[in-house]
Write a protein that holds these residues in place. Structure first.
Motif, PDB file in Angstrom:
ATOM      1  N   GLU A 175       0.952  -1.205   0.062  1.00  0.00           N
ATOM      2  CA  GLU A 175       0.033   0.025  -0.010  1.00  0.00           C
ATOM      3  C   GLU A 175       0.872   1.151   0.053  1.00  0.00           C
ATOM      4  O   GLU A 175       0.562   2.208  -0.567  1.00  0.00           O
ATOM      5  N   VAL A 176       1.990   1.224   0.977  1.00  0.00           N
ATOM      6  CA  VAL A 176       2.795   2.500   0.849  1.00  0.00           C
ATOM      7  C   VAL A 176       3.619   2.578  -0.349  1.00  0.00           C
ATOM      8  O   VAL A 176       3.801   3.612  -0.984  1.00  0.00           O
ATOM      9  N   SER A 177       4.185   1.248  -0.968  1.00  0.00           N
ATOM     10  CA  SER A 177       4.897   1.404  -2.066  1.00  0.00           C
ATOM     11  C   SER A 177       4.188   2.033  -3.296  1.00  0.00           C
ATOM     12  O   SER A 177       4.597   2.695  -4.240  1.00  0.00           O
ATOM     13  N   GLY A 178       2.998   1.444  -3.438  1.00  0.00           N
ATOM     14  CA  GLY A 178       2.018   1.870  -4.560  1.00  0.00           C
ATOM     15  C   GLY A 178       1.695   3.446  -4.391  1.00  0.00           C
ATOM     16  O   GLY A 178       1.785   4.108  -5.492  1.00  0.00           O
ATOM     17  N   ARG A 179       1.376   4.047  -3.115  1.00  0.00           N
ATOM     18  CA  ARG A 179       1.235   5.307  -2.965  1.00  0.00           C
ATOM     19  C   ARG A 179       2.603   6.330  -3.293  1.00  0.00           C
ATOM     20  O   ARG A 179       2.490   7.240  -4.028  1.00  0.00           O
ATOM     21  N   LEU A 180       3.545   5.522  -2.814  1.00  0.00           N
ATOM     22  CA  LEU A 180       4.925   6.257  -3.329  1.00  0.00           C
ATOM     23  C   LEU A 180       5.098   6.218  -4.779  1.00  0.00           C
ATOM     24  O   LEU A 180       5.722   7.477  -5.305  1.00  0.00           O
ATOM     25  N   TRP A 181       4.864   5.301  -5.275  1.00  0.00           N
ATOM     26  CA  TRP A 181       5.074   5.120  -6.906  1.00  0.00           C
ATOM     27  C   TRP A 181       4.181   6.374  -7.430  1.00  0.00           C
ATOM     28  O   TRP A 181       4.639   7.086  -8.553  1.00  0.00           O
ATOM     29  N   GLU A 182       2.938   6.545  -7.296  1.00  0.00           N
ATOM     30  CA  GLU A 182       1.917   7.681  -7.746  1.00  0.00           C
ATOM     31  C   GLU A 182       2.520   8.912  -7.310  1.00  0.00           C
ATOM     32  O   GLU A 182       2.498   9.817  -8.214  1.00  0.00           O
ATOM     33  N   VAL A 183       3.028   9.118  -6.075  1.00  0.00           N
ATOM     34  CA  VAL A 183       3.559  10.544  -5.791  1.00  0.00           C
ATOM     35  C   VAL A 183       4.733  10.566  -6.504  1.00  0.00           C
ATOM     36  O   VAL A 183       5.097  11.937  -7.101  1.00  0.00           O
ATOM     37  N   SER A 184       5.598   9.560  -6.787  1.00  0.00           N
ATOM     38  CA  SER A 184       6.897   9.803  -7.688  1.00  0.00           C
ATOM     39  C   SER A 184       6.427  10.207  -9.223  1.00  0.00           C
ATOM     40  O   SER A 184       7.410  11.051  -9.681  1.00  0.00           O
ATOM     41  N   LEU A 185       5.490   9.556  -9.383  1.00  0.00           N
ATOM     42  CA  LEU A 185       5.127   9.946 -11.079  1.00  0.00           C
ATOM     43  C   LEU A 185       4.821  11.488 -11.069  1.00  0.00           C
ATOM     44  O   LEU A 185       5.224  12.110 -12.133  1.00  0.00           O
ATOM     45  N   GLU A 186       3.844  11.712 -10.009  1.00  0.00           N
ATOM     46  CA  GLU A 186       3.636  12.993 -10.134  1.00  0.00           C
ATOM     47  C   GLU A 186       4.571  14.075 -10.146  1.00  0.00           C
ATOM     48  O   GLU A 186       4.759  15.137 -10.767  1.00  0.00           O
ATOM     49  N   LEU A 187       5.476  13.830  -9.195  1.00  0.00           N
ATOM     50  CA  LEU A 187       6.547  14.864  -8.759  1.00  0.00           C
ATOM     51  C   LEU A 187       7.407  14.929  -9.682  1.00  0.00           C
ATOM     52  O   LEU A 187       8.334  15.975 -10.056  1.00  0.00           O
ATOM     53  N   THR A 188       7.816  13.777 -10.347  1.00  0.00           N
ATOM     54  CA  THR A 188       9.039  13.768 -11.509  1.00  0.00           C
ATOM     55  C   THR A 188       8.480  13.959 -13.132  1.00  0.00           C
ATOM     56  O   THR A 188       9.325  13.932 -13.801  1.00  0.00           O
ATOM     57  N   GLY A 189       7.037  13.525 -13.193  1.00  0.00           N
ATOM     58  CA  GLY A 189       6.760  13.660 -14.540  1.00  0.00           C
ATOM     59  C   GLY A 189       7.119  12.160 -15.257  1.00  0.00           C
ATOM     60  O   GLY A 189       7.021  12.295 -16.416  1.00  0.00           O
ATOM     61  N   ALA A 190       7.733  11.279 -14.520  1.00  0.00           N
ATOM     62  CA  ALA A 190       8.100  10.072 -15.069  1.00  0.00           C
ATOM     63  C   ALA A 190       6.934   9.277 -15.856  1.00  0.00           C
ATOM     64  O   ALA A 190       5.745   9.516 -15.376  1.00  0.00           O
ATOM     65  N   HIS A 191       7.127   8.481 -16.928  1.00  0.00           N
ATOM     66  CA  HIS A 191       6.124   7.585 -17.210  1.00  0.00           C
ATOM     67  C   HIS A 191       6.733   6.327 -17.390  1.00  0.00           C
ATOM     68  O   HIS A 191       7.827   6.022 -17.932  1.00  0.00           O
ATOM     69  N   TYR A 192       5.809   5.182 -16.795  1.00  0.00           N
ATOM     70  CA  TYR A 192       6.287   3.792 -17.149  1.00  0.00           C
ATOM     71  C   TYR A 192       4.943   3.107 -17.841  1.00  0.00           C
ATOM     72  O   TYR A 192       3.920   3.198 -17.673  1.00  0.00           O
ATOM     73  N   PHE A 193       5.496   2.180 -18.845  1.00  0.00           N
ATOM     74  CA  PHE A 193       4.925   1.232 -19.518  1.00  0.00           C
ATOM     75  C   PHE A 193       3.947   1.855 -20.257  1.00  0.00           C
ATOM     76  O   PHE A 193       2.714   1.439 -20.452  1.00  0.00           O
ATOM     77  N   ASP A 194       4.203   2.963 -21.217  1.00  0.00           N
ATOM     78  CA  ASP A 194       3.181   3.657 -22.033  1.00  0.00           C
ATOM     79  C   ASP A 194       3.568   3.085 -23.162  1.00  0.00           C
ATOM     80  O   ASP A 194       4.475   2.359 -23.426  1.00  0.00           O
TER      81      ASP A 194
END
Length: 302
Positions: free
Chosen positions: A283-302
């Motif tokens: 749950e924490v790692s999933g939330r961290l993933w989403e926060v990290s996408l938002e803050l860095t502008g990263a995209h995975y598996f597009d």
């Protein structure tokens, strides 16, 4: 049992090592280059990187070493590095996210992140996303993230991730290294879900005598210096777990490697180890993933 002297040839393989000019990164670069890999040394300081290349070439005159500038505390620099790498190389077998900073005075990156979280984690999170398509295209590639035993007391401070309310050097360091470990597990899960051949693993060096200690209090450095050889592993020993993670033949996605000694503080043999239970909280790692996408502008598996 991993034998650093029995590594299979790395001829034809391409590796990126962040922070390759010093400490664990330097030792890892030496081992990979010695075994035939092309190593892209992703470093912030050109003079230090070129000095490291000159030092490596004294013993490895035929080493294939390439310096490319990378400042992990600046997301624009991360993007420039990825663009430059992708222009020059058509394969990537190993991405070793090694670089880091430990317990500095409070600073923010140009992107507004607390420095340790920015340089140790967010920069690597974005870098990995930009290089993942090439890693997967290469086939059977590996992503190695450097964590730390400091993850044991780490916590992801979602309410104050950049320590703007109260700065604790060690809490911030622990957060960044817990983030790197959780990133490894979360990325491993997602790679498997997508059916990728690329794997994600993590490693920690124990307590190594490297340049990371430069920000420790002077009285502590004075106390540790006379007994450093007894208490701390050398950079060569400290690098063994991430080298094992990178080239070990029995490594699987989601593995975590560390030293085999007491409390994993040091050891002559790298082994598979277990994290503290909170590092496995999806749950924490999933939330961290989403926060990290938002803050860095990263995209995975597009």
């Amino acid at each position: 049992m991993f034998d650093i002297n029995a590594i299979t040839s790395q001829e034809g393989r391409v590796a990126i090592v962040t922070g390759a000019n010093v400490g664990l990164g330097f030792s890892t670069t030496h081992t990979l280059a010695k075994n035939g890999a092309t190593v892209v040394m992703a470093c912030r300081n050109a003079d230090k990187a070129n000095s490291a290349i000159a030092e490596l070439k004294k013993n490895l005159p035929d080493a294939d070493l390439v310096f490319m500038p990378l400042d992990l505390s600046d997301l624009k620099s991360v993007k420039r590095f990825a663009e430059q790498f992708l222009e020059q190389f058509d394969r990537l077998d190993l991405l070793i996210n090694n670089a880091g900073v430990m317990v500095p005075p409070y600073q923010k990156t140009v992107d507004g992140f607390e420095l340790q979280m920015g340089a140790n984690y967010f920069g690597h999170f974005l870098l990995t996303s930009l290089l993942l398509p090439l890693l997967e295209k290469t086939g059977n590639a590996r992503i190695v993230n450097l964590s730390s035993i400091a993850h044991r007391n780490g916590k992801i401070h979602f309410d104050d991730m950049h320590f703007e309310k109260r700065y604790s050097k060690m809490e911030a360091y622990g957060q960044s290294k817990l983030a790197m470990l959780m990133f490894s597990y979360e990325l491993s899960r997602r790679l498997k879900e997508q059916g990728y051949s690329t794997i994600a693993v993590a490693a920690h060096p124990g307590v190594a005598n490297t340049a990371l200690s430069r920000y420790l209090p002077k009285p502590m450095i004075a106390l540790l210096t006379p007994v450093a050889g007894l208490l701390l592993s050398s950079p060569e020993e400290g690098a063994l777990p991430q080298i094992y993670a990178a080239v070990g033949e029995d490594i699987e996605s989601g593995d975590y490697l560390g030293p085999n000694g007491f409390n994993e503080m040091r050891g002559k043999q790298p082994v598979k180890v277990k994290p503290r239970p909170h590092a496995l909280d999806t749950e924490v790692s999933g939330r961290l993933w989403e926060v990290s996408l938002e803050l860095t502008g990263a995209h995975y598996f597009d």
